[in-house]
Design an enzyme around this catalytic site. Structure first.
Site, PDB file in Angstrom:
ATOM      1  N   HIS A  20       0.845  -1.194   0.000  1.00 61.36           N
ATOM      2  CA  HIS A  20       0.000   0.000   0.000  1.00 61.36           C
ATOM      3  C   HIS A  20       0.880   1.244   0.000  1.00 61.36           C
ATOM      4  O   HIS A  20       2.104   1.148  -0.121  1.00 61.36           O
ATOM      5  CB  HIS A  20      -1.022  -0.034   1.143  1.00 61.36           C
ATOM      6  CG  HIS A  20      -0.441  -0.016   2.525  1.00 61.36           C
ATOM      7  ND1 HIS A  20       0.287   1.030   3.022  1.00 61.36           N
ATOM      8  CD2 HIS A  20      -0.508  -0.937   3.535  1.00 61.36           C
ATOM      9  CE1 HIS A  20       0.635   0.779   4.265  1.00 61.36           C
ATOM     10  NE2 HIS A  20       0.191  -0.422   4.606  1.00 61.36           N
ATOM     11  N   CYS A 128       1.543 -10.081  20.537  1.00 61.93           N
ATOM     12  CA  CYS A 128       0.731  -9.519  19.444  1.00 61.93           C
ATOM     13  C   CYS A 128       1.179 -10.195  18.151  1.00 61.93           C
ATOM     14  O   CYS A 128       2.334 -10.061  17.746  1.00 61.93           O
ATOM     15  CB  CYS A 128       0.895  -8.010  19.337  1.00 61.93           C
ATOM     16  SG  CYS A 128       0.085  -7.380  17.853  1.00 61.93           S
ATOM     17  N   CYS A 131       2.358  -7.659  15.460  1.00 65.07           N
ATOM     18  CA  CYS A 131       3.732  -7.130  15.622  1.00 65.07           C
ATOM     19  C   CYS A 131       4.758  -8.250  15.645  1.00 65.07           C
ATOM     20  O   CYS A 131       5.959  -7.977  15.572  1.00 65.07           O
ATOM     21  CB  CYS A 131       3.883  -6.364  16.934  1.00 65.07           C
ATOM     22  SG  CYS A 131       2.857  -4.931  17.087  1.00 65.07           S
ATOM     23  N   CYS A 146      -3.160  -3.661  21.504  1.00 66.34           N
ATOM     24  CA  CYS A 146      -1.913  -3.271  20.847  1.00 66.34           C
ATOM     25  C   CYS A 146      -2.169  -1.905  20.188  1.00 66.34           C
ATOM     26  O   CYS A 146      -3.170  -1.740  19.483  1.00 66.34           O
ATOM     27  CB  CYS A 146      -1.544  -4.303  19.780  1.00 66.34           C
ATOM     28  SG  CYS A 146      -0.386  -3.653  18.563  1.00 66.34           S
ATOM     29  N   LYS A 302      -2.956   5.555  11.333  1.00 69.41           N
ATOM     30  CA  LYS A 302      -1.880   5.051  10.481  1.00 69.41           C
ATOM     31  C   LYS A 302      -2.482   4.242   9.332  1.00 69.41           C
ATOM     32  O   LYS A 302      -3.290   3.345   9.580  1.00 69.41           O
ATOM     33  CB  LYS A 302      -0.977   4.146  11.319  1.00 69.41           C
ATOM     34  CG  LYS A 302       0.148   3.503  10.529  1.00 69.41           C
ATOM     35  CD  LYS A 302       0.854   2.433  11.339  1.00 69.41           C
ATOM     36  CE  LYS A 302       1.891   1.723  10.508  1.00 69.41           C
ATOM     37  NZ  LYS A 302       2.391   0.510  11.116  1.00 69.41           N
TER      38      LYS A 302
END
Ligand code: ME8
Length: 512
Positions: A20, A128, A131, A146, A302
């Site tokens: 992306h 997580c 991550c 998270c 984000k």
């Protein structure tokens, strides 16, 4: 004489999804720097690639109903093809599933294990999967999620191999105190020092493996076949594999010049784990870690595939042109800080800089050259000449200084200020009046402007490789490799063409 080397890397991207705009930004940053350094006659190695092992990929493959490797290959191909379509000038594309990489991971692990810096122990914590690491309580949001993935981490307990991170943290701290330039911008340097102190206080080492009975999709530990490597120990080593470590060529030439470009999401692994791993492997540290902020979607979060707020690079490039996308990304984000993406900002920036300022300048000057066809002067005697030479001295200093610190917006602003100045000079000297009066200064004036446009296009080449090339081929006698420092360095074509393409089409995205 061999030219000085320059090594630049993108993170290797996870293959759980397609690229992306966030990935595209980092890759464009590296591409721009690689092009800039080549233009300065440096020997460049630009590495990008894909990170293909780990829980996250395995789970996505299962969801897609594909075996791990087929799934990884599909998305690795999507990354590679996207970069190729966008003319990213990478020298190598590394996949962590390649045999050459497996060998490097196992060689380095074995070396560190034999020194006694890797040991077996139990661990319990909140993991997580997004991550690919355990999160500390402090990192969680007030809701216990998270912060990056907005989901609660999973409680996990398992036996694993650990790397003696604690042994190296004080050494790394000393190294950073000696060399504050290692992590840039300075805010991330200070954040790293704080994170090191925090880790020293916690006293924990780094888990570097996963039991095969839970995760098969990884590189086997060379000293225990019941385990595979945890994703960071696998992923970070790509930076060595890509330049041929441990072979003699070209690793020793490029490694001392390694520049890693990342976003702040992976600061800790790159600023802390990676240098500690390098120290354990008895290798020199990289030269610099360059850290940028996030592209935020319209929702101010984000940009990420999982949040569904990310722009797709190829369709964007089709809409606004590849060079338009490159220019926007590098001009709009101040390297190090976050930037917001929206059609309005995009339209305003590109219309203002590329269509109105520079596009208009090129159009006006070339049309006047064609219309008035003044004789070509032998000398550029005109009051404007010395003013532009002065401008070029200032540009030379500021542009290269900005580039050295990846402050692309400043470098571009410097160039655009010259274009604005030239547009103003057209209003001041009114060439249409000079033409009416058959004034002999018309020729020098228009040729000074044309040469100045060439200078602008050469300085823009790392940012607008396609458009610059197209126009430089129309205007220049032969390709100029270096950055000009004077109008005297520019050798225009004997015959300036009578027709030329539009430099940049005005955008109207709101209505499209
Ligand atoms: O972290 N804004 O891979 P990844 C700016 N495999 N940059 C962004 C971004 C955004 N919104 N989203 C992604 C991994 N990026 C690991 C790396 S390296 C040894 C292993 C860019 O696919 C940015 O460069 O999650 C960020 O650091 C990277 O993509 C994360 O890519």
């Amino acid at each position: 004489m061999a030219s000085e080397s320059f090594y630049i890397t993108t993170p290797i991207y996870y293959v759980n999804a397609k690229p992306h705009l966030g990935h595209t930004y980092t890759t464009m940053v590296c591409d721009t720097m690689a092009r800039y350094m080549r233009q300065r006659n440096r020997e460049v190695f630009f590495l990008t690639g894909t990170d293909e092992h780990g829980d996250k990929i395995a789970r996505s493959a299962e969801k897609a109903g594909l075996d791990y490797y087929t799934f990884a290959t599909q998305n690795a191909t999507a990354f590679r093809e996207t970069w190729e379509k966008l003319h990213i000038s990478f020298n190598d594309f590394i996949r962590t599933t390649e045999e050459r990489h497996k060998k490097v991971v196992q060689t380095v692990l074995q070396k560190i294990y034999e020194k006694g810096d890797i040991y077996l122990s139990d661990y319990e914590g909140k993991y997580c999967f997004g991550c690919e690491r355990y999160l500390t309580e402090k990192e969680l949001t007030p809701e216990g999620n998270c912060p990056d993935h907005q989901v609660p981490p999973t409680p996990l307990k398992e036996t694993n191999y650990f790397f003696k991170l604690q042994k190296y943290l004080p050494l790394l701290r000393k190294e950073l105190e000696k060399n504050p330039e290692l992590i840039f911008p300075n805010g991330y340097y200070r954040e790293t020092l704080g994170a090191i102190d925090e880790l020293i206080k916690l006293g924990e080492d780094l888990s570097i493996s996963r039991p095969k009975k839970r995760l098969k999709w990884g590189i086997e530990l060379p000293f225990d076949s019941d385990f595979v490597t945890y994703v960071w120990f696998d992923a970070l080593l790509n930076y060595l594999t890509g330049i041929g470590y441990p072979k003699e060529d070209p690793f020793p030439r490029f490694w001392p010049q390694a520049h890693h470009v990342i976003a702040k999401d992976i600061l800790k692994p790159h600023a802390i784990y990676w240098p500690c791993m390098l120290m354990a492997a008895e290798l020199p540290l990289y030269k610099r870690l360059m850290v940028h902020g996030y592209w935020l979607g319209m929702d101010d979060l984000k940009m990420s595939k999982s949040l569904g707020n990310a722009a797709e690079p190829l369709s964007l490039a089709e809409k606004i042109s590849e060079d338009g996308m490159r220019y926007f990304l590098l001009r709009e984000m101040h390297f190090g800080q976050d930037a917001r993406f929206s059609d309005n900002i995009l339209e305003m920036r590109l219309n203002q800089d590329l269509a109105n300022n520079l596009g208009n300048l090129i159009q006006r000057v070339l049309s006047m050259l064609k219309k008035y066809a003044p004789p070509r002067p032998n000398v550029l005697e005109h009051p404007l000449f010395s003013k532009i030479e002065g401008f070029l001295q200032q540009i030379k200093d500021n542009y290269h200084k900005a580039m050295a610190d990846f402050q692309f917006h400043e470098a571009l602003e410097e160039i655009m200020s010259l274009a604005r100045f030239l547009n103003q000079q057209i209003e001041v000297y009114r060439p249409w009046d000079l033409a009416k009066k058959n004034d002999a200064s018309l020729g020098p004036f228009l040729y000074i402007l044309t040469k100045s446009i060439v200078v602008i296009l050469i300085y823009l080449e790392p940012f607008l490789p396609n458009k610059s090339k197209e126009f430089l081929e129309l205007l220049l006698e032969k390709k100029q490799r270096n950055f000009p420092e004077s109008l005297h360095d520019i050798e225009l074509k004997e015959k300036i063409p009578k027709s030329w393409p539009v430099f940049f089409n005005r955008l109207s995205l709101a209505s499209s």
